[in-house]
Design an enzyme around this catalytic site. Structure first.
Site, PDB file in Angstrom:
ATOM      1  N   HIS A 108      15.946  -3.821  92.787  1.00  0.00           N
ATOM      2  CA  HIS A 108      15.586  -3.754  91.570  1.00  0.00           C
ATOM      3  C   HIS A 108      17.081  -4.431  90.362  1.00  0.00           C
ATOM      4  O   HIS A 108      17.532  -3.902  90.591  1.00  0.00           O
ATOM      5  CB  HIS A 108      15.310  -1.890  90.660  1.00  0.00           C
ATOM      6  N   ARG A 111      17.493 -12.273  84.686  1.00  0.00           N
ATOM      7  CA  ARG A 111      16.990 -13.326  83.640  1.00  0.00           C
ATOM      8  C   ARG A 111      16.978 -14.347  83.897  1.00  0.00           C
ATOM      9  O   ARG A 111      16.346 -14.399  84.498  1.00  0.00           O
ATOM     10  CB  ARG A 111      17.852 -12.786  82.214  1.00  0.00           C
ATOM     11  N   ASN A 141      10.498  -9.187  83.524  1.00  0.00           N
ATOM     12  CA  ASN A 141      10.207  -8.458  82.130  1.00  0.00           C
ATOM     13  C   ASN A 141      10.985  -9.603  81.470  1.00  0.00           C
ATOM     14  O   ASN A 141      12.128  -9.051  80.273  1.00  0.00           O
ATOM     15  CB  ASN A 141      10.639  -7.075  81.621  1.00  0.00           C
ATOM     16  N   HIS A 177      17.925  -7.713  87.343  1.00  0.00           N
ATOM     17  CA  HIS A 177      17.151  -8.366  85.789  1.00  0.00           C
ATOM     18  C   HIS A 177      17.886  -9.314  85.860  1.00  0.00           C
ATOM     19  O   HIS A 177      19.235  -9.686  85.625  1.00  0.00           O
ATOM     20  CB  HIS A 177      16.912  -7.742  84.869  1.00  0.00           C
ATOM     21  N   LYS A 212       4.836  -4.166  88.469  1.00  0.00           N
ATOM     22  CA  LYS A 212       5.509  -3.055  87.284  1.00  0.00           C
ATOM     23  C   LYS A 212       5.023  -2.628  86.698  1.00  0.00           C
ATOM     24  O   LYS A 212       5.129  -3.529  85.957  1.00  0.00           O
ATOM     25  CB  LYS A 212       7.057  -4.119  86.974  1.00  0.00           C
ATOM     26  N   ALA A 233      19.437  -1.640  75.686  1.00  0.00           N
ATOM     27  CA  ALA A 233      19.574  -1.065  76.930  1.00  0.00           C
ATOM     28  C   ALA A 233      19.914  -1.974  77.910  1.00  0.00           C
ATOM     29  O   ALA A 233      19.201  -2.674  78.026  1.00  0.00           O
ATOM     30  CB  ALA A 233      18.274   0.016  76.710  1.00  0.00           C
ATOM     31  N   HIS A 283      22.712  -8.142  79.171  1.00  0.00           N
ATOM     32  CA  HIS A 283      22.535  -8.742  77.625  1.00  0.00           C
ATOM     33  C   HIS A 283      23.665  -8.708  77.150  1.00  0.00           C
ATOM     34  O   HIS A 283      25.260  -8.642  77.209  1.00  0.00           O
ATOM     35  CB  HIS A 283      22.291  -7.423  76.925  1.00  0.00           C
ATOM     36  N   HIS A 340       8.541   2.423  85.854  1.00  0.00           N
ATOM     37  CA  HIS A 340       9.641   2.572  84.728  1.00  0.00           C
ATOM     38  C   HIS A 340       8.725   4.343  84.025  1.00  0.00           C
ATOM     39  O   HIS A 340       8.329   4.189  83.539  1.00  0.00           O
ATOM     40  CB  HIS A 340       9.571   1.793  84.063  1.00  0.00           C
ATOM     41  N   HIS A 398      14.824   3.627  88.980  1.00  0.00           N
ATOM     42  CA  HIS A 398      16.606   4.332  88.180  1.00  0.00           C
ATOM     43  C   HIS A 398      15.983   6.140  88.065  1.00  0.00           C
ATOM     44  O   HIS A 398      15.851   5.931  86.712  1.00  0.00           O
ATOM     45  CB  HIS A 398      16.601   2.917  87.225  1.00  0.00           C
ATOM     46  N   LEU A 458      18.566   2.578  80.475  1.00  0.00           N
ATOM     47  CA  LEU A 458      17.480   3.674  80.047  1.00  0.00           C
ATOM     48  C   LEU A 458      16.880   3.276  81.363  1.00  0.00           C
ATOM     49  O   LEU A 458      16.490   1.828  82.137  1.00  0.00           O
ATOM     50  CB  LEU A 458      16.228   2.715  79.127  1.00  0.00           C
ATOM     51  N   ASP A 476      19.540  -2.191  88.952  1.00  0.00           N
ATOM     52  CA  ASP A 476      19.207  -2.102  87.401  1.00  0.00           C
ATOM     53  C   ASP A 476      19.637  -3.421  86.895  1.00  0.00           C
ATOM     54  O   ASP A 476      20.513  -2.691  85.212  1.00  0.00           O
ATOM     55  CB  ASP A 476      18.515  -1.205  86.815  1.00  0.00           C
TER      56      ASP A 476
HETATM   57  C1  NCD Z   1      16.643  -2.998  81.483  1.00  0.00           C
HETATM   58  C2  NCD Z   1      16.729  -4.350  80.309  1.00  0.00           C
HETATM   59  O1  NCD Z   1      17.697  -4.476  79.951  1.00  0.00           O
HETATM   60  O2  NCD Z   1      15.529  -5.392  81.319  1.00  0.00           O
HETATM   61  N1  NCD Z   1      17.222  -2.317  80.341  1.00  0.00           N
HETATM   62  C3  NCD Z   1      17.817  -1.018  80.950  1.00  0.00           C
HETATM   63  O3  NCD Z   1      18.549  -0.426  80.232  1.00  0.00           O
HETATM   64  N2  NCD Z   1      17.167  -0.446  82.457  1.00  0.00           N
HETATM   65  C4  NCD Z   1      14.607  -3.022  81.128  1.00  0.00           C
HETATM   66  C5  NCD Z   1      14.828  -2.013  82.604  1.00  0.00           C
HETATM   67  O4  NCD Z   1      14.441  -1.810  83.829  1.00  0.00           O
HETATM   68  O5  NCD Z   1      14.371  -0.384  81.454  1.00  0.00           O
HETATM   69 ZN    ZN Z   2      15.026  -1.789  85.320  1.00  0.00          ZN
END
Ligand code: NCD
Ligand code: ZN
Length: 343
Positions: free
Chosen positions: A13, A17, A41, A15, A99, A263, A251, A136, A174, A219, A247
């Site tokens: 899992h 970007r 996402n 991200h 997802k 988040a 950011h 999720h 998660h 989150l 996860d």
């Molecule tokens: C994730 C994100 O920033 O893309 N944020 C997070 O708090 N985990 C989205 C997600 O997986 O919920």
């Molecule tokens: Zn995530």
């Protein structure tokens, strides 16, 4: 010196970007992992196989020279996903899962599913074509306390999905609560869960006690200590239903340290080190390899990796920030010491 050598692990899992952020964060994931399940996402979300292939190309371009890494793509399920796209995804070697984000549950989830019952026909198509569904699992009801959203999702939705689609492979992403751990333990072999480093290492005091610390805000939100203990117990139990998924969710610092902060915890820079710390504290370092390198691959029916990685027991300090052009990303444990280091 104490060392720990395990088979090359995967992140189930992540991200990563796109654009400038991808260029900063991907090298960290490549250094740590052989493969990663890439979350879809983006803005706009990755909803079709053709888009996933284009995104995959962008990721491959960002792998540093000499890096050996396979991105495992996923598609973002929406109200308008078609059974045909599900078949296409299942037939594609590049796409490995769908997802499900309940609309409004988390970062970039506004295109998510508003009415879960309305997409049951799509779950049936995933079950038929044998492609996993990653969930999720949080309700979005504004009147539900944010600390109860995962538990309520299990009661309201997950149990029913599991009952209706006994052949559908589901990953509860998660997981953060005792209830989620118990649900996954009691469910069939088709249901598994990922666990993040932050939910193994911290309880909600990390976010809220002695000042608000936005870099611990993700989150599903980190819960109280009793839940953390249940997660540690599950992750270190050797039960193959629980496997590694960071996860890692970068950011920009300016968007975290904000009156309405985003988040997501950024953990790809030290993922294995963070997990090693959690497993060592539980006296279960011997259980890390199954969790990090075997169980996820087995669940996704992919070969286990060959090769190994070694961690040394050395204290080092996590950098304060990683740069993204003139911006920055603050990593989990910024400026703090970790006691394991990936070689
Ligand atoms: C994730 C994100 O920033 O893309 N944020 C997070 O708090 N985990 C989205 C997600 O997986 O919920
Ligand atoms: Zn995530």
């Amino acid at each position: 010196m104490k060392t720990l050598t395990i088979t090359r692990p995967d992140d189930w899992h992540a991200h990563v970007r796109n654009g400038a952020v991808l260029k900063t964060v991907l090298p960290h994931t490549v250094r740590q992992f052989a493969r990663a399940i890439i979350m879809p996402n983006l803005k706009p979300p990755v909803t079709a196989v053709a888009q996933a292939l284009a995104y995959r190309d962008e990721i491959l371009q960002a792998i540093p020279e000499g890096g050996d890494f396979t991105p495992l793509m996923t598609l973002y399920l929406t109200d308008s996903t078609t059974p045909d796209e599900i078949k296409k995804a299942a037939d594609s070697d590049a796409v490995h899962a769908f997802k499900l984000y309940p609309a409004g549950a988390t970062t970039h989830s506004d295109s998510g599913v508003a009415d879960i019952k309305a997409v049951y026909a799509l779950f049936a198509a995933m079950e038929k074509h044998d492609i996993p569904l990653l969930i999720h699992g949080e309700v979005t009801d504004q009147d539900c306390d944010i600390f109860d959203r995962e538990k309520l999702f299990i009661d309201k939705h997950l149990a029913d999905i599991a009952d209706n689609f006994p052949g559908l492979r589901i990953v509860a992403e998660h997981v953060t609560t005792t209830e989620a751990v118990q649900f996954v333990q009691a469910a069939g072999v088709n249901i598994a869960a990922t666990i993040t480093p932050q939910h193994l290492l911290f309880n909600r005091n990390a976010i809220l006690a002695g000042g608000i610390r936005p870099h611990y805000y993700c989150l599903p939100i980190i819960k109280r200590e009793s839940h953390r203990l249940a997660l540690v117990e599950a992750a270190t139990s050797g039960n193959p239903k629980f496997f590694l998924g960071t996860d890692s969710a970068p950011h920009l610092t300016s968007l975290k340290e904000n009156a309405c902060g985003c988040a997501g915890c950024y953990s790809a820079h030290a993922a294995l080190e963070l997990y090693a710390e959690a497993f060592e504290r539980a006296g279960s370092l011997d259980k890390l390899e199954g969790f990090a390198s075997f169980f996820g691959a087995d669940f996704y029916r992919l070969p286990r990796n060959s090769g190994s990685v070694t961690l040394d027991k050395i204290t080092w300090t996590v950098p304060a920030v990683y740069g993204v052009n003139e911006h920055s990303i603050m990593p989990l444990k910024a400026n703090e010491a970790l006691s394991w280091k990936l070689r």
